[in-house]
Design a protein around this motif. Structure first.
Motif, short mmCIF file in Angstrom:
data_model
loop_
_atom_site.label_atom_id
_atom_site.label_comp_id
_atom_site.label_asym_id
_atom_site.label_seq_id
_atom_site.Cartn_x
_atom_site.Cartn_y
_atom_site.Cartn_z
N SER A 43 0.85 -1.20 0.00
CA SER A 43 0.00 0.00 0.00
C SER A 43 0.88 1.24 0.00
O SER A 43 0.55 2.24 -0.64
N GLY A 44 1.99 1.20 0.68
CA GLY A 44 2.95 2.30 0.63
C GLY A 44 3.58 2.44 -0.75
O GLY A 44 3.81 3.54 -1.24
N TRP A 45 3.85 1.31 -1.37
CA TRP A 45 4.46 1.31 -2.70
C TRP A 45 3.54 1.98 -3.73
O TRP A 45 4.00 2.70 -4.60
N THR A 46 2.22 1.76 -3.62
CA THR A 46 1.28 2.35 -4.59
C THR A 46 0.94 3.81 -4.28
O THR A 46 0.40 4.50 -5.14
N SER A 47 1.25 4.28 -3.08
CA SER A 47 0.76 5.59 -2.62
C SER A 47 1.18 6.76 -3.50
O SER A 47 0.44 7.74 -3.60
N ASP A 48 2.32 6.70 -4.14
CA ASP A 48 2.77 7.83 -4.96
C ASP A 48 2.66 7.56 -6.46
O ASP A 48 3.28 8.23 -7.27
N LYS A 49 1.86 6.57 -6.82
CA LYS A 49 1.75 6.18 -8.22
C LYS A 49 0.33 6.39 -8.74
O LYS A 49 -0.62 6.24 -8.00
N THR A 50 0.24 6.72 -10.00
CA THR A 50 -1.05 6.85 -10.68
C THR A 50 -1.07 5.82 -11.80
O THR A 50 -0.26 5.89 -12.72
N PHE A 51 -1.97 4.86 -11.71
CA PHE A 51 -2.09 3.81 -12.70
C PHE A 51 -3.22 4.14 -13.66
O PHE A 51 -4.28 4.59 -13.23
N VAL A 52 -2.99 3.92 -14.95
CA VAL A 52 -4.02 4.16 -15.95
C VAL A 52 -4.13 2.95 -16.87
O VAL A 52 -3.20 2.14 -16.97
N VAL A 53 -5.27 2.84 -17.52
CA VAL A 53 -5.49 1.76 -18.47
C VAL A 53 -4.36 1.79 -19.50
O VAL A 53 -4.01 2.85 -20.02
N GLY A 54 -3.79 0.63 -19.77
CA GLY A 54 -2.67 0.51 -20.69
C GLY A 54 -1.35 0.28 -19.99
O GLY A 54 -0.39 -0.18 -20.60
N ASP A 55 -1.27 0.60 -18.70
CA ASP A 55 -0.06 0.34 -17.93
C ASP A 55 0.10 -1.16 -17.70
O ASP A 55 -0.85 -1.93 -17.86
N THR A 56 1.30 -1.56 -17.31
CA THR A 56 1.59 -2.97 -17.05
C THR A 56 2.24 -3.11 -15.68
O THR A 56 3.10 -2.31 -15.31
N LEU A 57 1.81 -4.13 -14.94
CA LEU A 57 2.45 -4.49 -13.68
C LEU A 57 3.34 -5.70 -13.94
O LEU A 57 2.92 -6.65 -14.59
N VAL A 58 4.56 -5.67 -13.41
CA VAL A 58 5.47 -6.80 -13.51
C VAL A 58 5.75 -7.29 -12.10
O VAL A 58 6.24 -6.54 -11.26
N PHE A 59 5.40 -8.54 -11.84
CA PHE A 59 5.65 -9.17 -10.55
C PHE A 59 6.86 -10.08 -10.71
O PHE A 59 6.83 -11.01 -11.51
N ASN A 60 7.92 -9.84 -9.95
CA ASN A 60 9.09 -10.71 -9.95
C ASN A 60 9.17 -11.41 -8.60
O ASN A 60 9.12 -10.74 -7.56
N TYR A 61 9.30 -12.73 -8.61
CA TYR A 61 9.28 -13.49 -7.36
C TYR A 61 9.92 -14.85 -7.56
O TYR A 61 10.04 -15.35 -8.68
#
Length: 190
Positions: A43-61
């Motif tokens: 939740s802290g990681w997303t707090s300063d970000k603005t996501f819009v349609v067309g963006d991509t999330l990359v999960f590395n694990y």
């Protein structure tokens, strides 16, 4: 000769459209250096970000984790088994295709309750205003979108960078488009 010009013109159109589309999309690496793992404040990681349609999330694990997109209620209660989508490849890319809240959890027992959950609010993106000029849903006070990958310039915000460059030192999308067009027109005419 005529067919060669047609092929070059077709390539030109494709390159311009590709440049325009890719210039405005952002790629976010979830958790940045920490990745998708236990003990990260998403939740802290997303707090300063603005996501819009067309963006991509990359999960590395690493192995032993999953990325499951779930409903709001399953997100709140960390309920597994009703996933909208699931992946355990270690490098999950999620294209944000619709506006609204997208919820992600790790479905391994105890991981969601241990903090491996991410809610992303996705704005519709760019829409046309009544005057016909584009209106954007992103905040006007941000000169760049805080991402790993593509940097997006927000018009009307000044920086100390040379004209045409964003705050990260990369070409703004419009300058990238102009540069691509000039190069392609030169190539077509040669």
């Amino acid at each position: 000769m005529g067919s060669s010009i047609s092929v070059r013109f077709g390539c030109l159109i494709f390159m311009v459209l590709y440049t325009v589309a890719s210039s405005f999309a952002a790629v976010y690496t979830v958790g940045e250096g920490s990745g998708w793992a236990l003990g990260v404040d998403y939740s802290g990681w997303t707090s300063d970000k603005t996501f819009v349609v067309g963006d991509t999330l990359v999960f590395n694990y690493g192995s032993g984790h999953t990325v499951d997109e779930v409903s709001d209620s399953d997100y709140k209660t960390c309920t597994v088994g009703n996933s909208i989508s699931t992946d355990s490849s270690g490098a999950t890319k999620i294209a944000l295709k619709t506006a609204g809240t997208h919820n992600f959890i790790c479905a391994v027992m105890g991981h969601c309750t241990g903090g491996m959950k991410l809610a992303v609010n996705v704005a519709a993106g760019s829409t046309a205003s009544p005057s016909g000029t584009p209106a954007t849903t992103t905040p006007s006070d941000a000169s760049t979108r805080n991402t790993t990958g593509t940097t997006v310039y927000t018009p009307g915000v000044t920086t100390n960078m040379p004209q045409g460059y964003s705050a990260s030192g990369t070409l703004s999308p419009w300058m990238a488009i102009v540069t691509t067009c000039v190069a392609l027109f030169t190539w077509v005419l040669s």
